[in-house]
Design a protein around this motif. Structure first.
Motif, PDB file in Angstrom:
ATOM      1  N   LEU A 194      -7.763   7.990  -7.391  1.00 15.05           N
ATOM      2  CA  LEU A 194      -7.325   7.026  -6.377  1.00 15.05           C
ATOM      3  C   LEU A 194      -7.272   5.613  -6.943  1.00 15.05           C
ATOM      4  N   ASN A 195      -8.266   5.281  -7.749  1.00 10.23           N
ATOM      5  CA  ASN A 195      -8.277   3.943  -8.362  1.00 10.23           C
ATOM      6  C   ASN A 195      -7.056   3.731  -9.248  1.00 10.23           C
ATOM      7  N   GLN A 196      -6.693   4.753 -10.020  1.00  6.48           N
ATOM      8  CA  GLN A 196      -5.518   4.632 -10.877  1.00  6.48           C
ATOM      9  C   GLN A 196      -4.240   4.471 -10.061  1.00  6.48           C
ATOM     10  N   ARG A 197      -4.150   5.225  -8.960  1.00 16.44           N
ATOM     11  CA  ARG A 197      -2.968   5.107  -8.125  1.00 16.44           C
ATOM     12  C   ARG A 197      -2.894   3.735  -7.444  1.00 16.44           C
ATOM     13  N   VAL A 198      -4.057   3.230  -7.045  1.00 10.71           N
ATOM     14  CA  VAL A 198      -4.081   1.904  -6.418  1.00 10.71           C
ATOM     15  C   VAL A 198      -3.673   0.828  -7.425  1.00 10.71           C
ATOM     16  N   VAL A 199      -4.205   0.919  -8.652  1.00 11.43           N
ATOM     17  CA  VAL A 199      -3.856  -0.058  -9.680  1.00 11.43           C
ATOM     18  C   VAL A 199      -2.364   0.006  -9.989  1.00 11.43           C
ATOM     19  N   SER A 200      -1.822   1.219 -10.081  1.00 18.62           N
ATOM     20  CA  SER A 200      -0.389   1.358 -10.345  1.00 18.62           C
ATOM     21  C   SER A 200       0.438   0.776  -9.207  1.00 18.62           C
ATOM     22  N   ARG A 201       0.023   1.053  -7.952  1.00 16.23           N
ATOM     23  CA  ARG A 201       0.775   0.528  -6.815  1.00 16.23           C
ATOM     24  C   ARG A 201       0.697  -0.992  -6.757  1.00 16.23           C
ATOM     25  N   ILE A 202      -0.472  -1.547  -7.067  1.00 13.27           N
ATOM     26  CA  ILE A 202      -0.609  -3.010  -7.072  1.00 13.27           C
ATOM     27  C   ILE A 202       0.268  -3.629  -8.159  1.00 13.27           C
TER      28      ILE A 202
ATOM     29  N   MET B  78       3.103  -2.426  -9.283  1.00 13.04           N
ATOM     30  CA  MET B  78       4.483  -2.381  -8.810  1.00 13.04           C
ATOM     31  C   MET B  78       4.748  -3.471  -7.776  1.00 13.04           C
ATOM     32  N   LEU B  79       3.781  -3.661  -6.850  1.00 11.39           N
ATOM     33  CA  LEU B  79       3.955  -4.705  -5.851  1.00 11.39           C
ATOM     34  C   LEU B  79       3.989  -6.085  -6.492  1.00 11.39           C
ATOM     35  N   ARG B  80       3.144  -6.296  -7.493  1.00 12.19           N
ATOM     36  CA  ARG B  80       3.135  -7.603  -8.170  1.00 12.19           C
ATOM     37  C   ARG B  80       4.446  -7.843  -8.895  1.00 12.19           C
ATOM     38  N   SER B  81       4.983  -6.811  -9.553  1.00 11.10           N
ATOM     39  CA  SER B  81       6.261  -6.980 -10.252  1.00 11.10           C
ATOM     40  C   SER B  81       7.380  -7.321  -9.263  1.00 11.10           C
ATOM     41  N   SER B  82       7.388  -6.632  -8.115  1.00 10.25           N
ATOM     42  CA  SER B  82       8.413  -6.929  -7.110  1.00 10.25           C
ATOM     43  C   SER B  82       8.250  -8.341  -6.568  1.00 10.25           C
ATOM     44  N   ALA B  83       6.984  -8.732  -6.323  1.00  7.28           N
ATOM     45  CA  ALA B  83       6.742 -10.084  -5.801  1.00  7.28           C
ATOM     46  C   ALA B  83       7.122 -11.141  -6.824  1.00  7.28           C
ATOM     47  N   ASP B  84       6.795 -10.910  -8.106  1.00 13.05           N
ATOM     48  CA  ASP B  84       7.155 -11.880  -9.145  1.00 13.05           C
ATOM     49  C   ASP B  84       8.673 -12.008  -9.285  1.00 13.05           C
ATOM     50  N   ALA B  85       9.374 -10.876  -9.234  1.00 16.85           N
ATOM     51  CA  ALA B  85      10.839 -10.935  -9.332  1.00 16.85           C
ATOM     52  C   ALA B  85      11.435 -11.676  -8.143  1.00 16.85           C
TER      53      ALA B  85
ATOM     54  N   ARG C 220      12.003  -5.549   2.592  1.00 18.40           N
ATOM     55  CA  ARG C 220      12.802  -4.512   1.952  1.00 18.40           C
ATOM     56  C   ARG C 220      12.302  -4.156   0.557  1.00 18.40           C
ATOM     57  N   ASP C 221      11.898  -5.190  -0.222  1.00 16.84           N
ATOM     58  CA  ASP C 221      11.585  -4.962  -1.634  1.00 16.84           C
ATOM     59  C   ASP C 221      10.105  -4.719  -1.896  1.00 16.84           C
ATOM     60  N   VAL C 222       9.229  -5.207  -1.014  1.00 16.48           N
ATOM     61  CA  VAL C 222       7.791  -5.125  -1.274  1.00 16.48           C
ATOM     62  C   VAL C 222       7.116  -4.135  -0.335  1.00 16.48           C
ATOM     63  N   PHE C 223       7.247  -4.353   0.965  1.00 18.05           N
ATOM     64  CA  PHE C 223       6.534  -3.500   1.917  1.00 18.05           C
ATOM     65  C   PHE C 223       7.031  -2.063   1.898  1.00 18.05           C
ATOM     66  N   VAL C 224       8.304  -1.876   1.509  1.00 18.98           N
ATOM     67  CA  VAL C 224       8.842  -0.520   1.538  1.00 18.98           C
ATOM     68  C   VAL C 224       8.132   0.386   0.544  1.00 18.98           C
ATOM     69  N   GLN C 225       7.469  -0.194  -0.448  1.00 16.86           N
ATOM     70  CA  GLN C 225       6.762   0.605  -1.449  1.00 16.86           C
ATOM     71  C   GLN C 225       5.389   1.063  -0.961  1.00 16.86           C
ATOM     72  N   SER C 226       4.966   0.582   0.212  1.00 18.19           N
ATOM     73  CA  SER C 226       3.655   0.938   0.755  1.00 18.19           C
ATOM     74  C   SER C 226       3.847   1.823   1.975  1.00 18.19           C
TER      75      SER C 226
END
Length: 472
Positions: A327-335, A337-344, A286-292
């Motif tokens: 694309l690189n900037q978008r990938v870095v931003s998405r990563i 966000m995923l890391r922040s969700s995973a850390d939380a 719900r919190d991580v995969f939904v962002q991809s």
């Protein structure tokens, strides 16, 4: 029950009652030593203090029982060995284990009492004592205004007295008074009288020869005026109703604390926490995969797909530099966000696991602390029969050594269990696993009339060694 059983039980119950009372008093006094500053000057009645002592004493019963069993068993078997009654019993063909058997059942009853207190009595007394202690600690202290020190225990006021005479005549008084959002007002006086009203509801200041400084205004950026008022006499009263000790309901504070729960209540909380941990996978989805965006396109059999043929040239080689950078900037931003969700999610899971360990530790403590009476009896009884010295001195010294060893090992195991380094079961039962073999070893030595703690035995060995050395 035979006369021999009655003899050993009577010889044990007297020292046990005395040592238990002394141990409980020492533990209660140790607690008061830590909190004495919060009890002084609160105007507490004798009934409130006795009630708190009753609650705290009941809470410390499971901790006092193991030490009392260890000390009393040492004294009992030491006295019997010193008066050669233990030798007479053995010479009549009765083994030490048979002689210890009635006390073994008595200690089992004590273990049951300790478990009853830990599981049924302590949750109630802990709740009431913690609530009462909270009321005492947060009760505002009686007025003990010292010379040259600002007294800021009164809401919105700070009082400083330069000198006190006879606890009523005061000199060089400064009183700061906060008045809303504007600058604080204050009073300065050279001398005055401070006393409590006859109904003990107000603290009255009769000040002389001073000034009152006050700022009037809205404090919202508007106009304000500064007022200075000189006086020869000025009276100020403080209401003492808010400084009195008040009782709160026992169920209003600490009701959800793990220390005030019985084993069935702890088991229910632990079970609900485990069910919460089972939903981690759904929370990740719900919190991580939904962002991809690719999460909706993942095949359920993706792990079974055979490896493809050698891949063609990477897609990025077909994209120009500007699009590739975007694309690189978008990938870095998405990563990110995923890391922040995973850390939380990881922090939340760790906090929940740590909280669950606290409840599991308390659940195991209720059993391990009650069985500690039996473990320490297995050490004290054979040790007393080996030492063969009665009285309080030798028994107290040996009891302190073994109880400190038990307490240190138990605290070490609990610390490792609380931090998650060990399992809760291993940490809470570490002291039992360590001391039980020691008790069995001492029992085996006592059965075979060991000279393990006999000073004369080691003196004979030393003299024999010296003679053998001289002969060489």
């Amino acid at each position: 029950m035979k006369k021999l059983d009655k003899l050993i039980i009577k010889a044990f119950l007297g020292p046990f009652a005395a040592t238990f009372f002394i141990t409980l008093v020492v533990l209660v006094l140790q607690f008061f030593w830590l909190w004495i500053d919060d009890f002084v000057g609160k105007g507490l009645s004798v009934g409130v203090i006795l009630e708190f002592i009753l609650y705290q004493g009941a809470t410390l019963v499971p901790l006092a029982l193991p030490l009392a069993v260890l000390l009393s068993s040492l004294m009992t078997f030491g006295n019997l060995g010193e008066t050669y009654e233990l030798v007479a019993v053995k010479s009549s063909g009765i083994s030490l284990l048979r002689f210890m058997r009635p006390l073994f059942f008595v200690v089992l009853v004590i273990c049951g009492i300790a478990f009853y207190f830990g599981n049924s009595v302590i949750p109630i007394t802990q709740l009431k004592s913690r609530t009462l202690l909270s009321d005492i600690v947060w009760a505002k202290p009686a007025f003990d205004i010292k010379e040259g020190v600002f007294y800021d225990k009164i809401g919105g006021l700070a009082i400083k007295i330069g000198k006190k005479e006879n606890d009523s005549i005061i000199r060089d008084i400064i009183i700061y008074e906060q008045a809303g959002n504007v600058q604080d007002n204050f009073i300065v006086a050279t001398d005055g009288i401070m006393r409590v009203s006859p109904d003990k509801r107000f603290l009255e200041f009769n000040l002389k020869n001073g000034w009152r400084y006050q700022e009037r205004g809205t404090g919202m950026g508007g106009a304000s005026e500064f007022v200075r008022l000189g006086f020869k006499e000025y009276k100020k009263s403080l209401d003492l109703v808010g400084f009195q000790f008040t009782r709160s309901k026992a169920d209003s504070n600490n009701a959800g604390n793990f220390r005030v729960m019985s084993m069935p209540q702890l088991a229910r909380v632990i079970d609900s926490m485990k069910r919460g941990n089972d939903t981690i996978g759904r929370r990740v989805t719900r919190d991580v995969f939904v962002q991809s965006s690719f999460a909706t396109l993942v095949d359920s059999n993706w792990s079974r797909v055979p490896p493809a043929d050698p891949a063609p040239a990477p897609l990025l080689t077909l994209i120009n530099d500007s699009v590739r950078n975007m694309l690189n900037q978008r990938v870095v931003s998405r990563i990110g966000m995923l890391r922040s969700s995973a850390d939380a999610l990881y922090t939340s899971t760790e906090d929940q696991a740590k909280e669950m360990r606290r409840y599991e530790i308390e659940w195991h403590r209720k059993i391990s602390l009650s069985l500690a009476c039996l473990v320490l009896f297995m050490i004290g009884a054979p040790l007393g029969s080996i030492i063969r010295k009665g009285g309080l001195g030798n028994s107290l010294l040996s009891s302190i050594v073994f109880f400190m060893l038990f307490y240190f090992i138990a605290n070490t195991g609990e610390k490792f269990a609380k931090e998650g380094e060990w399992s809760v079961f291993a940490g809470m039962w570490l002291a039992t696993f360590v001391l039980t073999p020691i008790g069995l070893f001492l029992t085996w030595k006592a059965i075979h009339d060991s000279q393990l703690f006999n000073r004369e035995y080691y003196s004979r060995l030393f003299r024999k060694f010296r003679r053998k050395k001289k002969s060489l």
